[in-house]
Design a protein around this motif. Structure first.
Motif, PDB file in Angstrom:
ATOM      1  N   GLU A 167       0.862  -1.183   0.000  1.00 51.34           N
ATOM      2  CA  GLU A 167       0.000   0.000   0.000  1.00 51.34           C
ATOM      3  C   GLU A 167       0.898   1.232   0.000  1.00 51.34           C
ATOM      4  OE1 GLU A 167      -2.829   0.481   3.226  1.00 51.34           O
ATOM      5  OE2 GLU A 167      -3.592   2.360   2.363  1.00 51.34           O
ATOM      6  N   ASP A 191     -11.802   0.567   1.611  1.00 52.10           N
ATOM      7  CA  ASP A 191     -10.907   0.831   2.745  1.00 52.10           C
ATOM      8  C   ASP A 191     -11.699   1.179   4.010  1.00 52.10           C
ATOM      9  OD1 ASP A 191      -8.502   1.164   4.035  1.00 52.10           O
ATOM     10  OD2 ASP A 191      -7.868   2.932   2.902  1.00 52.10           O
ATOM     11  N   LYS A 197     -11.463  -4.097   3.094  1.00 50.80           N
ATOM     12  CA  LYS A 197     -10.408  -3.839   4.085  1.00 50.80           C
ATOM     13  C   LYS A 197     -11.040  -3.519   5.419  1.00 50.80           C
ATOM     14  CE  LYS A 197      -5.955  -2.259   3.492  1.00 50.80           C
ATOM     15  NZ  LYS A 197      -4.868  -1.377   3.021  1.00 50.80           N
ATOM     16  N   GLU A 256      -7.850   2.037  -3.412  1.00 48.45           N
ATOM     17  CA  GLU A 256      -8.583   1.914  -2.151  1.00 48.45           C
ATOM     18  C   GLU A 256      -9.577   3.057  -2.053  1.00 48.45           C
ATOM     19  OE1 GLU A 256      -6.073   1.325   1.266  1.00 48.45           O
ATOM     20  OE2 GLU A 256      -5.140  -0.471   0.399  1.00 48.45           O
ATOM     21  N   ASN A 308      -4.468   5.024  -2.231  1.00 48.12           N
ATOM     22  CA  ASN A 308      -5.671   5.566  -1.592  1.00 48.12           C
ATOM     23  C   ASN A 308      -6.264   6.679  -2.445  1.00 48.12           C
ATOM     24  OD1 ASN A 308      -5.810   4.279   1.242  1.00 48.12           O
ATOM     25  ND2 ASN A 308      -3.665   4.824   0.988  1.00 48.12           N
TER      26      ASN A 308
HETATM   27 MG    MG Z   1      -5.704   2.619   2.674  1.00 52.47          MG
END
Ligand code: MG
Ligand code: C2E
Ligand code: MG
Ligand code: MG
Length: 291
Positions: free
Chosen positions: A59, A180, A201, A150, A118
């Protein structure tokens, strides 16, 4: 802790050591200048398959090397970036930097690792978002399968029609989608069921409670929900072996957290991947050498 001759402690710099100053709130001009002066950089935190513990991907997490304050956490400046509209430019920079890093690892190191980025809900409002991602993948010769985005629950609920279109376009380019911080937002199960998402997630707040009877039941329910909706479930914020054992017993698919690795600089991360012994990372190169 190492010390100098006059007993001053030497603290080795690590990328996760962030300047902690609760009151600091940068303004538009500061963030804009930071972008112009290339003060942003990415660190990478590994994710692993359970129970094999093979490295599955990374990530990318954003950092700001402030000239006076040191490394500033995204928790300090992402909200300002969102309120000032700068998140569009910063978000573009993040996607570009992550894809260029993948390109460099693939071409120069033979390391084929997937990277998750993200994405702020505001980035989805931009009509060119998907086209720019596809163009960047093309330009750098990176297959969409190596990129994961995400999204958060708020990305799905604000403009569901738009979110459906964008997710479908990205997935048809091979890009993987993760939801996420699941469990902290406001999306309904009815809405969630209408989306095709690759990963759920589970937020770290659930992992932190997994050693209590009720916490374990809630985590179990989240993992089963993810599987019922045909998603793989990843737990973030895993800090100790007891949490890992519980997640494993509850058939969670992947784990990420300080127990395995803090977020690493690109160089540290490359070294980590090379000594991880995960054959999948090098499989593509070996295949192409063999042919
Ligand atoms: Mg994240
Ligand atoms: P997130 O996407 O949920 O990322 C996970 C956060 O948990 C990261 O914080 C990571 O460093 C931290 N973390 C990882 N393992 C552990 C652990 O074992 N225990 C604990 N307590 N924490 C752990 P970070 O890097 O400070 O990022 C915070 C949030 O900032 C991210 O949460 C994400 O929402 C946002 N963010 C980071 N980078 C970007 C970016 O490029 N774009 C956008 N829009 N948001 C970003
Ligand atoms: Mg998260
Ligand atoms: Mg989180």
């Amino acid at each position: 802790v190492a010390q100098t001759s006059d007993n001053t402690p030497i603290v080795q710099y690590r990328p996760e050591m962030l300047a902690s100053c609760a009151e600091y709130r940068p303004d538009y001009n500061e963030l804009k200048l930071a972008l112009k002066n290339r003060e942003f950089f990415l660190v990478y935190q590994p994710k692993f398959d359970l129970p094999s513990m093979q490295l599955q991907g990374l990530e990318a997490l954003l950092r700001w090397r402030h000239p006076l304050r040191g490394v500033v956490s995204p928790l300090v400046f992402i909200s300002v970036a969102e309120q000032t509209g700068l998140i569009a430019a910063i978000g573009d920079w993040v996607v570009k930097a992550a894809i260029m890093q993948m390109e460099s690892w693939q071409r120069q190191e033979g390391v084929y690792v997937s990277v998750a980025v993200n994405v702020s809900p505001l980035q989805l409002k931009d009509d060119g978002f998907v086209a720019r991602i596809k163009a960047l993948l093309n330009l750098n010769g990176i297959a969409g399968e190596f990129l994961q985005l995400e999204l958060t629950e708020s990305s799905l609920i604000e403009d569901p029609r738009r979110a459906h279109t964008i997710i479908a376009e990205l997935r048809s380019a091979g890009v993987q989608i993760a939801l996420d911080d699941f469990g902290t937002g406001y999306s309904s199960l009815a809405a969630l069921q209408t989306y095709q998402l690759d990963y759920l997630k589970m937020d770290k707040s659930f992992v932190q409670k997994i050693q209590t009877r009720q916490g374990r039941s809630v985590s179990h329910a989240i993992i089963q929900l993810g599987h019922a909706l045909e998603m793989r479930v990843i737990a973030e914020g895993v800090e100790n072996a007891e949490q890992e054992a519980a997640l494993c017993a509850l058939t969670c698919d992947q784990v990420q957290g300080f127990l395995y690795s803090h977020p690493l600089s690109a160089d540290q991360c490359l070294a980590f991947m090379k000594q991880s012994g995960s054959p999948d990372l090098f499989a593509v190169e070996e295949a192409s050498v063999a042919s």
